[in-house]
Write a protein that holds these residues in place. Structure first.
Motif, PDB file in Angstrom:
ATOM      1  N   LEU A 102       0.814  -1.213   0.000  1.00  0.00           N
ATOM      2  CA  LEU A 102       0.000   0.000   0.000  1.00  0.00           C
ATOM      3  C   LEU A 102       0.852   1.270   0.000  1.00  0.00           C
ATOM      4  CD1 LEU A 102      -2.752  -1.036   2.593  1.00  0.00           C
ATOM      5  CD2 LEU A 102      -2.843  -1.181   0.099  1.00  0.00           C
ATOM      6  N   GLU A 103       1.917   1.283   0.778  1.00  0.00           N
ATOM      7  CA  GLU A 103       2.684   2.515   0.966  1.00  0.00           C
ATOM      8  C   GLU A 103       3.526   2.899  -0.247  1.00  0.00           C
ATOM      9  OE1 GLU A 103       4.773   2.870   4.674  1.00  0.00           O
ATOM     10  OE2 GLU A 103       3.137   1.919   5.803  1.00  0.00           O
ATOM     11  N   ALA A 107       3.064   6.438  -2.003  1.00  0.00           N
ATOM     12  CA  ALA A 107       4.172   7.371  -2.170  1.00  0.00           C
ATOM     13  C   ALA A 107       4.240   7.879  -3.605  1.00  0.00           C
ATOM     14  CB  ALA A 107       5.482   6.698  -1.779  1.00  0.00           C
ATOM     15  N   ARG A 108       4.043   6.977  -4.564  1.00  0.00           N
ATOM     16  CA  ARG A 108       4.060   7.378  -5.971  1.00  0.00           C
ATOM     17  C   ARG A 108       2.969   8.402  -6.273  1.00  0.00           C
ATOM     18  NH1 ARG A 108       1.583   6.531 -10.731  1.00  0.00           N
ATOM     19  NH2 ARG A 108      -0.029   5.209  -9.792  1.00  0.00           N
ATOM     20  N   LEU A 109       1.769   8.104  -5.818  1.00  0.00           N
ATOM     21  CA  LEU A 109       0.655   9.006  -6.078  1.00  0.00           C
ATOM     22  C   LEU A 109       0.814  10.325  -5.336  1.00  0.00           C
ATOM     23  CD1 LEU A 109      -2.306   6.455  -5.927  1.00  0.00           C
ATOM     24  CD2 LEU A 109      -1.442   7.635  -7.958  1.00  0.00           C
ATOM     25  N   HIS A 149       2.776   8.261   8.001  1.00  0.00           N
ATOM     26  CA  HIS A 149       2.479   7.359   6.893  1.00  0.00           C
ATOM     27  C   HIS A 149       1.035   7.510   6.422  1.00  0.00           C
ATOM     28  CE1 HIS A 149       6.346   5.447   6.950  1.00  0.00           C
ATOM     29  NE2 HIS A 149       6.247   5.204   8.243  1.00  0.00           N
ATOM     30  N   LEU A 150       0.119   7.702   7.362  1.00  0.00           N
ATOM     31  CA  LEU A 150      -1.277   7.912   6.986  1.00  0.00           C
ATOM     32  C   LEU A 150      -1.428   9.206   6.184  1.00  0.00           C
ATOM     33  CD1 LEU A 150      -4.263   7.162   7.069  1.00  0.00           C
ATOM     34  CD2 LEU A 150      -4.397   8.251   9.328  1.00  0.00           C
ATOM     35  N   ALA A 151      -0.696  10.250   6.561  1.00  0.00           N
ATOM     36  CA  ALA A 151      -0.763  11.519   5.835  1.00  0.00           C
ATOM     37  C   ALA A 151      -0.251  11.362   4.400  1.00  0.00           C
ATOM     38  CB  ALA A 151       0.047  12.586   6.571  1.00  0.00           C
ATOM     39  N   VAL A 152       0.777  10.551   4.214  1.00  0.00           N
ATOM     40  CA  VAL A 152       1.274  10.283   2.860  1.00  0.00           C
ATOM     41  C   VAL A 152       0.208   9.557   2.047  1.00  0.00           C
ATOM     42  CG1 VAL A 152       2.981   9.005   1.500  1.00  0.00           C
ATOM     43  CG2 VAL A 152       3.705  10.259   3.549  1.00  0.00           C
ATOM     44  N   VAL A 153      -0.435   8.578   2.664  1.00  0.00           N
ATOM     45  CA  VAL A 153      -1.492   7.844   1.972  1.00  0.00           C
ATOM     46  C   VAL A 153      -2.637   8.776   1.590  1.00  0.00           C
ATOM     47  CG1 VAL A 153      -3.212   6.018   2.210  1.00  0.00           C
ATOM     48  CG2 VAL A 153      -0.883   5.643   3.042  1.00  0.00           C
ATOM     49  N   ARG A 154      -3.038   9.641   2.504  1.00  0.00           N
ATOM     50  CA  ARG A 154      -4.119  10.582   2.206  1.00  0.00           C
ATOM     51  C   ARG A 154      -3.739  11.516   1.066  1.00  0.00           C
ATOM     52  NH1 ARG A 154      -5.412  12.005   8.515  1.00  0.00           N
ATOM     53  NH2 ARG A 154      -7.157  10.557   8.825  1.00  0.00           N
ATOM     54  N   LEU A 161      -7.695   3.434  -1.437  1.00  0.00           N
ATOM     55  CA  LEU A 161      -6.382   3.179  -0.850  1.00  0.00           C
ATOM     56  C   LEU A 161      -6.337   3.676   0.589  1.00  0.00           C
ATOM     57  CD1 LEU A 161      -3.450   2.214  -1.213  1.00  0.00           C
ATOM     58  CD2 LEU A 161      -2.903   4.493  -2.099  1.00  0.00           C
ATOM     59  N   THR A 162      -6.881   4.863   0.814  1.00  0.00           N
ATOM     60  CA  THR A 162      -6.909   5.419   2.165  1.00  0.00           C
ATOM     61  C   THR A 162      -7.736   4.559   3.101  1.00  0.00           C
ATOM     62  OG1 THR A 162      -6.644   7.684   1.334  1.00  0.00           O
ATOM     63  CG2 THR A 162      -7.532   7.436   3.556  1.00  0.00           C
ATOM     64  N   GLU A 163      -8.887   4.086   2.624  1.00  0.00           N
ATOM     65  CA  GLU A 163      -9.752   3.252   3.459  1.00  0.00           C
ATOM     66  C   GLU A 163      -9.073   1.925   3.793  1.00  0.00           C
ATOM     67  OE1 GLU A 163     -12.989   2.311   5.779  1.00  0.00           O
ATOM     68  OE2 GLU A 163     -12.419   4.215   4.863  1.00  0.00           O
ATOM     69  N   LEU A 164      -8.413   1.335   2.827  1.00  0.00           N
ATOM     70  CA  LEU A 164      -7.687   0.091   3.084  1.00  0.00           C
ATOM     71  C   LEU A 164      -6.585   0.318   4.117  1.00  0.00           C
ATOM     72  CD1 LEU A 164      -7.353  -1.323  -0.551  1.00  0.00           C
ATOM     73  CD2 LEU A 164      -8.696  -2.312   1.320  1.00  0.00           C
ATOM     74  N   TYR A 165      -5.877   1.429   3.981  1.00  0.00           N
ATOM     75  CA  TYR A 165      -4.777   1.701   4.916  1.00  0.00           C
ATOM     76  C   TYR A 165      -5.310   1.979   6.316  1.00  0.00           C
ATOM     77  CZ  TYR A 165      -0.120   3.100   6.380  1.00  0.00           C
ATOM     78  OH  TYR A 165       1.101   3.155   7.017  1.00  0.00           O
TER      79      TYR A 165
END
Length: 222
Positions: A102-103, A107-109, A149-154, A161-165
């Motif tokens: 996931l991460e 990170a790419r996005l 890490h959550l902030a990067v995902v958001r 993706l955010t919901e999965l994380y």
């Protein structure tokens, strides 16, 4: 415990819904034992068999854990988290592997679509994380690292993706805590400054490499 009295139709489903809401709203924190079958039946105005079926369903979905002779405990706060916990168990390597999947994409996005406000928030969380470690405030460090890490995902702007994380956030926090003692935030393997710089520079390839790099290091040593 503010649970409403149920109607007579669909009692099991209603009890499942009310217990799920109580867990999600923090009436019973993660790891806490919930009230007994008899106490729940009295609070909800239903029979003990109805409560037993509801608890069994929530245990099957991963939210509750029934410990014979001890009671029933909150195991996760959402079905997604419960499902991931069942898949990962307590194996650190497996949790880190799910995080990697996931991460790295996050990170790419994030490097591609993040906003200036999100970059500021990510930076502040990383600063807080490293400051907490320097004063040996491990609890704050673990929390800030997870939030980073959550902030990067958001910042990836992908709702699924955010919901999965968010569903594995408890496992993420546990994995951070498990690797804190032997992996310093300032070390080359675990430092996140490179990831932050890549996201700031909108360098998607480097962001992916940075995210994969520290997780691969942790996986090898798990």
């Amino acid at each position: 415990m503010p649970l409403a009295t149920t109607r007579r139709t669909g009692l099991v489903d209603q009890v499942i819904g009310q217990l799920r809401d109580a867990i999600a709203q923090g009436e019973w924190p993660l790891g806490q034992r919930i009230p007994t079958e008899a106490a729940l039946a009295e609070s909800l105005g239903v029979g003990r068999n109805t409560v037993r079926e509801a608890v069994r369903a929530l245990a099957h979905s991963g939210l509750l854990e029934v410990r014979q002779g001890d009671g029933t405990y909150v195991r996760a706060t959402s079905e997604v988290s419960g499902a991931i916990r069942r898949l990962c168990g307590s194996e650190l390597r497996e949790v880190l592997g799910v995080r990697r999947a996931l991460e790295v994409e996050a990170a790419r996005l994030a490097a591609t679509v993040r906003t200036d406000e999100e970059l500021t928030a990510i930076t502040e969380l990383l600063d807080r994380r490293d400051a907490a470690y320097r004063v040996e405030d491990i609890e704050t460090y673990v929390h800030a690292d997870t939030e980073f890490h959550l902030a990067v995902v958001r910042a990836a702007h992908n709702d699924l993706l955010t919901e999965l994380y968010r569903g594995i956030l408890e496992a993420v926090t546990a994995s951070v805590a498990a690797t804190t003692d032997t992996h310093l935030p300032e070390s080359e393997a675990i430092g996140h400054r490179g990831l932050l710089e890549a996201i700031a520079a909108r360098d998607a390839e480097r962001a992916m490499a940075e995210a994969a790099g520290f997780l691969d290091s942790l996986i090898r040593e798990a």
